[in-house]
Scaffold this motif. Structure first.
Motif, mmCIF file in Angstrom:
data_model
loop_
_atom_site.group_PDB
_atom_site.id
_atom_site.type_symbol
_atom_site.label_atom_id
_atom_site.label_comp_id
_atom_site.label_asym_id
_atom_site.label_seq_id
_atom_site.Cartn_x
_atom_site.Cartn_y
_atom_site.Cartn_z
ATOM 1 N N ALA A 56 0.652 -1.163 -0.109
ATOM 2 C CA ALA A 56 -0.014 -0.246 -0.044
ATOM 3 C C ALA A 56 0.798 1.300 0.036
ATOM 4 O O ALA A 56 0.348 2.493 0.051
ATOM 5 C CB ALA A 56 -0.893 -0.179 1.256
ATOM 6 N N GLY A 57 2.186 1.249 0.053
ATOM 7 C CA GLY A 57 3.104 2.114 0.140
ATOM 8 C C GLY A 57 3.097 2.913 1.325
ATOM 9 O O GLY A 57 3.633 4.067 1.527
ATOM 10 N N ARG A 58 2.688 2.383 2.358
ATOM 11 C CA ARG A 58 2.867 2.996 3.722
ATOM 12 C C ARG A 58 4.110 2.638 4.592
ATOM 13 O O ARG A 58 4.485 3.020 5.715
ATOM 14 C CB ARG A 58 1.526 2.436 4.714
ATOM 15 C CG ARG A 58 0.364 3.115 4.101
ATOM 16 C CD ARG A 58 -0.794 2.850 5.350
ATOM 17 N NE ARG A 58 -1.084 1.446 5.349
ATOM 18 C CZ ARG A 58 -1.932 0.838 4.814
ATOM 19 N NH1 ARG A 58 -2.641 1.356 3.710
ATOM 20 N NH2 ARG A 58 -2.218 -0.624 4.905
ATOM 21 N N ARG A 59 4.989 1.844 3.822
ATOM 22 C CA ARG A 59 6.183 1.409 4.713
ATOM 23 C C ARG A 59 7.397 1.435 3.544
ATOM 24 O O ARG A 59 7.316 1.034 2.354
ATOM 25 C CB ARG A 59 6.133 -0.068 5.165
ATOM 26 C CG ARG A 59 7.227 -0.503 5.922
ATOM 27 C CD ARG A 59 7.047 -1.917 6.606
ATOM 28 N NE ARG A 59 6.179 -1.820 7.848
ATOM 29 C CZ ARG A 59 6.661 -1.636 9.020
ATOM 30 N NH1 ARG A 59 8.005 -1.719 9.165
ATOM 31 N NH2 ARG A 59 5.886 -1.615 9.995
ATOM 32 N N ARG A 60 8.446 2.077 3.844
ATOM 33 C CA ARG A 60 9.513 2.260 2.837
ATOM 34 C C ARG A 60 10.448 0.916 2.976
ATOM 35 O O ARG A 60 10.712 0.254 3.913
ATOM 36 C CB ARG A 60 10.371 3.187 3.239
ATOM 37 C CG ARG A 60 11.660 3.718 2.391
ATOM 38 C CD ARG A 60 12.351 4.849 2.789
ATOM 39 N NE ARG A 60 13.511 5.220 2.068
ATOM 40 C CZ ARG A 60 14.644 4.374 2.250
ATOM 41 N NH1 ARG A 60 14.667 3.609 3.359
ATOM 42 N NH2 ARG A 60 15.639 4.797 1.630
ATOM 43 N N THR A 61 10.523 0.643 1.729
ATOM 44 C CA THR A 61 11.791 -0.620 1.597
ATOM 45 C C THR A 61 13.128 -0.075 0.942
ATOM 46 O O THR A 61 13.012 0.827 0.622
ATOM 47 C CB THR A 61 11.177 -1.620 0.611
ATOM 48 O OG1 THR A 61 10.825 -1.165 -0.636
ATOM 49 C CG2 THR A 61 9.940 -2.018 1.228
ATOM 50 N N ILE A 62 14.213 -0.863 1.364
ATOM 51 C CA ILE A 62 15.333 -0.609 0.791
ATOM 52 C C ILE A 62 15.594 -1.248 -0.321
ATOM 53 O O ILE A 62 16.079 -2.550 0.075
ATOM 54 C CB ILE A 62 16.450 -0.330 2.186
ATOM 55 C CG1 ILE A 62 15.879 0.488 3.034
ATOM 56 C CG2 ILE A 62 17.710 0.149 1.433
ATOM 57 C CD1 ILE A 62 16.850 0.511 4.176
#
Length: 75
Positions: A56-62
């Motif tokens: 949902a785009g609420r958490r940033r990934t690296i």
């Protein structure tokens, strides 16, 4: 807190056998199962929620290349 749980007959028989063979009460094993199972369920649901948040785009990934570069693992 007193709680009532309805078990399938085969599960009840297994619990009876375990309690009889170890000298522990059925309540002891039900408590043990709930405590250990709750840890697992909390972890599983947190993983599912994290995946949902990422999608949902609420958490940033690296990205992995950024992680390798940051940790000096390139090459």
């Amino acid at each position: 807190m007193p709680t009532s749980v309805r078990l399938p007959p085969e599960t009840e028989k297994r619990l009876d056998r375990l309690a009889a063979s170890t000298g522990r009460t059925k309540a002891f094993y039900v408590r043990e199962l709930i405590v250990s199972g709750l840890d697992r369920l909390e972890w599983e649901y947190s993983v599912a929620q994290n995946a949902h948040d990422i999608r949902a785009g609420r958490r940033r990934t690296i990205p992995s290349d950024e992680v390798r570069r940051t940790l000096g693992l390139e090459g």
